[in-house]
Design a protein around this motif. Structure first.
Motif, short mmCIF file in Angstrom:
data_model
loop_
_atom_site.label_atom_id
_atom_site.label_comp_id
_atom_site.label_asym_id
_atom_site.label_seq_id
_atom_site.Cartn_x
_atom_site.Cartn_y
_atom_site.Cartn_z
N UNK A 1 0.83 -1.20 0.00
CA UNK A 1 0.00 0.00 0.00
C UNK A 1 0.87 1.25 0.00
N UNK A 2 0.36 2.29 -0.63
CA UNK A 2 1.06 3.57 -0.61
C UNK A 2 0.05 4.69 -0.41
N UNK A 3 0.47 5.70 0.32
CA UNK A 3 -0.39 6.84 0.61
C UNK A 3 -0.36 7.81 -0.56
N UNK A 4 -1.54 8.26 -0.98
CA UNK A 4 -1.66 9.19 -2.10
C UNK A 4 -2.44 10.43 -1.66
N UNK A 5 -2.14 11.55 -2.29
CA UNK A 5 -2.89 12.78 -2.07
C UNK A 5 -3.66 13.08 -3.35
N UNK A 6 -4.98 13.02 -3.25
CA UNK A 6 -5.81 13.21 -4.43
C UNK A 6 -6.37 14.61 -4.55
N UNK A 7 -7.44 14.72 -5.30
CA UNK A 7 -8.10 16.00 -5.54
C UNK A 7 -8.59 16.60 -4.22
N UNK A 8 -8.43 17.91 -4.10
CA UNK A 8 -8.82 18.64 -2.88
C UNK A 8 -8.08 18.12 -1.65
N UNK A 9 -6.84 17.65 -1.88
CA UNK A 9 -5.97 17.16 -0.80
C UNK A 9 -6.55 15.98 -0.04
N UNK A 10 -7.40 15.23 -0.70
CA UNK A 10 -7.98 14.05 -0.07
C UNK A 10 -6.94 12.93 -0.01
N UNK A 11 -6.79 12.33 1.16
CA UNK A 11 -5.81 11.27 1.35
C UNK A 11 -6.48 9.91 1.09
N UNK A 12 -5.82 9.09 0.29
CA UNK A 12 -6.32 7.74 0.07
C UNK A 12 -5.12 6.80 -0.09
N UNK A 13 -5.39 5.51 -0.12
CA UNK A 13 -4.33 4.52 -0.26
C UNK A 13 -4.53 3.73 -1.54
N UNK A 14 -3.42 3.45 -2.19
CA UNK A 14 -3.49 2.72 -3.45
C UNK A 14 -2.44 1.62 -3.46
N UNK A 15 -2.52 0.80 -4.48
CA UNK A 15 -1.57 -0.30 -4.65
C UNK A 15 -1.14 -0.32 -6.10
#
Length: 214
Positions: free
Chosen positions: A81-95
């Motif tokens: 897993x890796x931490x990502x910063x998306x639109x509007x600074x929303x934090x999510x996790x991806x692989x």
């Protein structure tokens, strides 16, 4: 159909030595991925593929990694897993993980990308869109919508969505409609088509993906 297998377990093998023939399962996974959350990177006359999805699809991504590793298309290292910063600074996790590079898979890059490196859909897509590829695509971008099912095609131009619509109709005898959704086009399967879609792709779903039909 006889499906030949060729293994490329070492990353030290030059890309032009990974010549195939390629397992049908692998081609189907890559085609379905390119319709969804996978993208191709062509460099030095060889192509590798990056499979990248949100953490909600983690079990499915692990199953794809296992299949590709088993057939010698990527390293044994399990993606994390890796931490990502998306639109509007929303934090999510991806692989995410990458395949090895292959000159013999350049044809897939050429089918899915134009000279500007934008994703496109070839008129030949019906030859590649089998049940497994359809399943991979649906897991990436499909799900319940109202009483039916919606399949996102947001990254493709309208003419490409029409080509996909025709390929689905030609291969599976189901005709989704094209609808406008959030500044993009989607394919919509009406209520009476839900069971048919499920029966087409069910053999390629892991249990965690069954919620997409509930």
């Amino acid at each position: 159909m006889i499906v030949h297998k060729r293994k490329f377990y070492s990353s030290r093998i030059y890309s032009n030595k990974r010549v195939g023939p390629h397992n049908l399962d692998v081609i189907s996974v890559l085609v379905g991925g390119l319709l969804g959350y996978c993208y191709g990177e062509k460099r030095n006359n060889s192509t590798r593929f990056v499979i990248h999805a949100s953490s909600t699809n983690v079990e499915y991504i692990y199953s794809l990694h296992k299949l590709l590793y088993k057939n010698g298309y990527c390293s044994a290292k399990k993606p994390g897993m890796r931490k990502e910063i998306g639109k509007n600074n929303k934090v999510y996790f991806s692989i995410k993980f990458r395949t090895f590079s292959f000159t013999s898979l350049n044809f897939l890059h050429d089918i899915f990308y134009n000279e500007s490196k934008e994703k496109i859909i070839s008129f030949e897509i019906h030859k590649l869109l089998n049940r497994q590829a359809f399943a991979i695509w649906f897991v990436a971008h499909g799900g319940i919508s109202g009483s039916g099912l919606m399949l996102s095609t947001g990254s493709f131009a309208y003419k490409d969505v029409v080509t996909l619509q025709r390929a689905i109709h030609q291969n599976f005898k189901i005709l989704p409609t094209i609808q406008r959704h959030k500044q993009a086009h989607v394919l919509y399967f009406k209520k009476e088509d839900k069971e048919d879609v499920f029966n087409i792709i069910k053999d390629f779903l892991v249990d965690s993906m069954l919620y997409k039909f509930k």
